[in-house]
Design a protein around this motif. Structure first.
Motif, PDB file in Angstrom:
ATOM      1  N   ARG A  47       3.763  99.374 -51.107  1.00 54.27           N
ATOM      2  CA  ARG A  47       2.894 100.504 -50.756  1.00 54.27           C
ATOM      3  C   ARG A  47       3.256 101.010 -49.368  1.00 54.27           C
ATOM      4  NH1 ARG A  47      -2.946  98.232 -51.329  1.00 54.27           N
ATOM      5  NH2 ARG A  47      -1.926  96.617 -50.130  1.00 54.27           N
ATOM      6  N   VAL A  48       3.024 102.299 -49.144  1.00 55.59           N
ATOM      7  CA  VAL A  48       3.375 102.911 -47.870  1.00 55.59           C
ATOM      8  C   VAL A  48       2.169 103.649 -47.306  1.00 55.59           C
ATOM      9  CG1 VAL A  48       4.242 105.050 -48.883  1.00 55.59           C
ATOM     10  CG2 VAL A  48       5.131 104.314 -46.703  1.00 55.59           C
ATOM     11  N   LEU A  49       2.028 103.611 -45.986  1.00 58.74           N
ATOM     12  CA  LEU A  49       1.000 104.357 -45.279  1.00 58.74           C
ATOM     13  C   LEU A  49       1.656 105.646 -44.807  1.00 58.74           C
ATOM     14  CD1 LEU A  49      -1.873 104.347 -44.092  1.00 58.74           C
ATOM     15  CD2 LEU A  49      -0.927 103.226 -42.078  1.00 58.74           C
ATOM     16  N   LYS A  50       1.199 106.779 -45.318  1.00 57.87           N
ATOM     17  CA  LYS A  50       1.876 108.050 -45.069  1.00 57.87           C
ATOM     18  C   LYS A  50       1.408 108.711 -43.775  1.00 57.87           C
ATOM     19  CE  LYS A  50       2.924 108.935 -49.865  1.00 57.87           C
ATOM     20  NZ  LYS A  50       2.769 109.825 -50.998  1.00 57.87           N
ATOM     21  N   ILE A  51       1.744 108.061 -42.679  1.00 57.12           N
ATOM     22  CA  ILE A  51       1.601 108.692 -41.365  1.00 57.12           C
ATOM     23  C   ILE A  51       3.012 108.786 -40.813  1.00 57.12           C
ATOM     24  CG2 ILE A  51      -0.735 107.867 -40.931  1.00 57.12           C
ATOM     25  CD1 ILE A  51       0.486 105.686 -39.158  1.00 57.12           C
ATOM     26  N   GLN A  52       3.246 109.709 -39.933  1.00 56.90           N
ATOM     27  CA  GLN A  52       4.605 109.914 -39.430  1.00 56.90           C
ATOM     28  C   GLN A  52       4.885 109.014 -38.251  1.00 56.90           C
ATOM     29  OE1 GLN A  52       7.015 111.648 -40.777  1.00 56.90           O
ATOM     30  NE2 GLN A  52       5.685 112.201 -42.459  1.00 56.90           N
ATOM     31  N   PRO A  53       5.928 108.233 -38.241  1.00 57.38           N
ATOM     32  CA  PRO A  53       6.783 107.929 -39.383  1.00 57.38           C
ATOM     33  C   PRO A  53       6.058 107.020 -40.367  1.00 57.38           C
ATOM     34  CG  PRO A  53       7.449 106.596 -37.508  1.00 57.38           C
ATOM     35  CD  PRO A  53       6.351 107.508 -37.031  1.00 57.38           C
ATOM     36  N   TRP A  54       6.480 107.066 -41.640  1.00 55.76           N
ATOM     37  CA  TRP A  54       5.833 106.259 -42.667  1.00 55.76           C
ATOM     38  C   TRP A  54       5.847 104.795 -42.265  1.00 55.76           C
ATOM     39  CZ3 TRP A  54       7.068 107.937 -48.341  1.00 55.76           C
ATOM     40  CH2 TRP A  54       6.612 109.236 -48.538  1.00 55.76           C
ATOM     41  N   LYS A  55       4.769 104.091 -42.607  1.00 56.46           N
ATOM     42  CA  LYS A  55       4.621 102.683 -42.235  1.00 56.46           C
ATOM     43  C   LYS A  55       4.290 101.848 -43.462  1.00 56.46           C
ATOM     44  CE  LYS A  55       3.787 103.508 -37.601  1.00 56.46           C
ATOM     45  NZ  LYS A  55       4.869 103.357 -36.742  1.00 56.46           N
ATOM     46  N   VAL A  56       4.628 100.576 -43.388  1.00 57.11           N
ATOM     47  CA  VAL A  56       4.240  99.620 -44.419  1.00 57.11           C
ATOM     48  C   VAL A  56       3.559  98.445 -43.728  1.00 57.11           C
ATOM     49  CG1 VAL A  56       6.006 100.253 -46.093  1.00 57.11           C
ATOM     50  CG2 VAL A  56       6.530  98.548 -44.379  1.00 57.11           C
ATOM     51  N   LYS A  57       2.638  97.800 -44.441  1.00 53.96           N
ATOM     52  CA  LYS A  57       1.934  96.648 -43.877  1.00 53.96           C
ATOM     53  C   LYS A  57       2.818  95.415 -43.951  1.00 53.96           C
ATOM     54  CE  LYS A  57      -2.526  96.057 -44.162  1.00 53.96           C
ATOM     55  NZ  LYS A  57      -3.877  95.813 -44.684  1.00 53.96           N
ATOM     56  N   ARG A  58       2.761  94.613 -42.913  1.00 52.60           N
ATOM     57  CA  ARG A  58       3.540  93.387 -42.868  1.00 52.60           C
ATOM     58  C   ARG A  58       3.134  92.439 -43.981  1.00 52.60           C
ATOM     59  NH1 ARG A  58       2.867  88.445 -41.176  1.00 52.60           N
ATOM     60  NH2 ARG A  58       0.909  88.919 -40.182  1.00 52.60           N
ATOM     61  N   THR A  59       1.849  92.386 -44.302  1.00 58.33           N
ATOM     62  CA  THR A  59       1.397  91.504 -45.381  1.00 58.33           C
ATOM     63  C   THR A  59       1.983  91.921 -46.726  1.00 58.33           C
ATOM     64  OG1 THR A  59      -0.639  92.804 -45.564  1.00 58.33           O
ATOM     65  CG2 THR A  59      -0.743  90.804 -44.233  1.00 58.33           C
ATOM     66  N   ASP A  60       2.146  93.239 -46.941  1.00 53.58           N
ATOM     67  CA  ASP A  60       2.786  93.720 -48.169  1.00 53.58           C
ATOM     68  C   ASP A  60       4.262  93.324 -48.198  1.00 53.58           C
ATOM     69  OD1 ASP A  60       0.397  94.841 -48.960  1.00 53.58           O
ATOM     70  OD2 ASP A  60       0.949  96.882 -48.357  1.00 53.58           O
ATOM     71  N   LEU A  61       4.911  93.370 -47.027  1.00 49.68           N
ATOM     72  CA  LEU A  61       6.312  92.953 -46.949  1.00 49.68           C
ATOM     73  C   LEU A  61       6.461  91.458 -47.241  1.00 49.68           C
ATOM     74  CD1 LEU A  61       7.452  94.875 -43.755  1.00 49.68           C
ATOM     75  CD2 LEU A  61       8.162  95.332 -46.100  1.00 49.68           C
ATOM     76  N   ASP A  62       5.541  90.662 -46.692  1.00 51.70           N
ATOM     77  CA  ASP A  62       5.591  89.225 -46.940  1.00 51.70           C
ATOM     78  C   ASP A  62       5.392  88.914 -48.416  1.00 51.70           C
ATOM     79  OD1 ASP A  62       6.034  88.739 -44.249  1.00 51.70           O
ATOM     80  OD2 ASP A  62       3.915  88.397 -43.806  1.00 51.70           O
ATOM     81  N   ALA A  63       4.456  89.621 -49.060  1.00 50.44           N
ATOM     82  CA  ALA A  63       4.213  89.417 -50.486  1.00 50.44           C
ATOM     83  C   ALA A  63       5.440  89.814 -51.312  1.00 50.44           C
ATOM     84  CB  ALA A  63       2.991  90.214 -50.932  1.00 50.44           C
ATOM     85  N   LEU A  64       6.075  90.923 -50.951  1.00 49.57           N
ATOM     86  CA  LEU A  64       7.282  91.357 -51.651  1.00 49.57           C
ATOM     87  C   LEU A  64       8.398  90.345 -51.462  1.00 49.57           C
ATOM     88  CD1 LEU A  64       8.884  93.507 -53.241  1.00 49.57           C
ATOM     89  CD2 LEU A  64       9.438  94.546 -51.040  1.00 49.57           C
ATOM     90  N   PHE A  65       8.546  89.821 -50.251  1.00 43.48           N
ATOM     91  CA  PHE A  65       9.582  88.841 -49.979  1.00 43.48           C
ATOM     92  C   PHE A  65       9.372  87.580 -50.828  1.00 43.48           C
ATOM     93  CE2 PHE A  65      11.474  85.359 -47.502  1.00 43.48           C
ATOM     94  CZ  PHE A  65      12.770  85.831 -47.405  1.00 43.48           C
ATOM     95  N   GLU A  66       8.127  87.116 -50.917  1.00 44.67           N
ATOM     96  CA  GLU A  66       7.826  85.946 -51.748  1.00 44.67           C
ATOM     97  C   GLU A  66       8.126  86.224 -53.207  1.00 44.67           C
ATOM     98  OE1 GLU A  66       3.892  84.447 -51.033  1.00 44.67           O
ATOM     99  OE2 GLU A  66       4.217  84.399 -48.873  1.00 44.67           O
ATOM    100  N   LYS A  67       7.777  87.412 -53.688  1.00 46.57           N
ATOM    101  CA  LYS A  67       8.049  87.796 -55.064  1.00 46.57           C
ATOM    102  C   LYS A  67       9.550  87.809 -55.341  1.00 46.57           C
ATOM    103  CE  LYS A  67       7.230  91.720 -58.174  1.00 46.57           C
ATOM    104  NZ  LYS A  67       6.663  93.053 -58.254  1.00 46.57           N
ATOM    105  N   LEU A  68      10.330  88.351 -54.410  1.00 46.89           N
ATOM    106  CA  LEU A  68      11.780  88.401 -54.579  1.00 46.89           C
ATOM    107  C   LEU A  68      12.385  86.995 -54.521  1.00 46.89           C
ATOM    108  CD1 LEU A  68      12.609  91.489 -52.373  1.00 46.89           C
ATOM    109  CD2 LEU A  68      12.660  91.366 -54.865  1.00 46.89           C
ATOM    110  N   ALA A  69      11.859  86.139 -53.645  1.00 46.90           N
ATOM    111  CA  ALA A  69      12.379  84.781 -53.529  1.00 46.90           C
ATOM    112  C   ALA A  69      12.144  83.992 -54.813  1.00 46.90           C
ATOM    113  CB  ALA A  69      11.733  84.064 -52.336  1.00 46.90           C
ATOM    114  N   VAL A  70      10.981  84.175 -55.427  1.00 51.83           N
ATOM    115  CA  VAL A  70      10.667  83.493 -56.684  1.00 51.83           C
ATOM    116  C   VAL A  70      11.563  84.006 -57.795  1.00 51.83           C
ATOM    117  CG1 VAL A  70       8.896  83.219 -58.467  1.00 51.83           C
ATOM    118  CG2 VAL A  70       8.296  82.923 -56.055  1.00 51.83           C
ATOM    119  N   LYS A  71      11.817  85.314 -57.807  1.00 46.81           N
ATOM    120  CA  LYS A  71      12.668  85.918 -58.834  1.00 46.81           C
ATOM    121  C   LYS A  71      14.104  85.401 -58.742  1.00 46.81           C
ATOM    122  CE  LYS A  71      12.143  90.293 -60.441  1.00 46.81           C
ATOM    123  NZ  LYS A  71      12.147  91.757 -60.384  1.00 46.81           N
ATOM    124  N   GLU A  72      14.597  85.200 -57.511  1.00 49.71           N
ATOM    125  CA  GLU A  72      15.963  84.731 -57.318  1.00 49.71           C
ATOM    126  C   GLU A  72      16.109  83.236 -57.547  1.00 49.71           C
ATOM    127  OE1 GLU A  72      17.383  85.976 -53.517  1.00 49.71           O
ATOM    128  OE2 GLU A  72      17.234  88.111 -53.991  1.00 49.71           O
TER     129      GLU A  72
END
Length: 79
Positions: free
Chosen positions: A51-76
């Protein structure tokens, strides 16, 4: 980690704090944090994996990045 340019320093909670403990990151910073290119971060957003926060410049939450990283690590590395 490279020094942030002034244009990236927004008045967003945690956006200007140094290191990975910042709450919100630009797409470039998110790519550096996860070890992916900015283009790959865009693909994660486009496909609904991030998910992205649409303020300039666009931002993403660190917790969302951590969750994505865990998801990718499990997939690999499935057990």
């Amino acid at each position: 980690m490279p020094r942030l340019k002034k244009k990236y320093m927004q008045v967003v909670p945690g956006a200007t704090s140094p290191g990975p403990e910042r709450e919100y990151m630009t797409l470039k910073q998110a790519g550096e944090y996860l070890g992916y290119s900015r283009t790959t971060i865009w693909r994660f957003i486009k496909h609904g994996n991030l998910r992205v926060l649409k303020i300039q410049p666009w931002k993403v939450k660190r917790t969302d990045l951590d969750a994505l990283f865990e998801k990718l690590a499990v997939k690999e590395n499935p057990k």
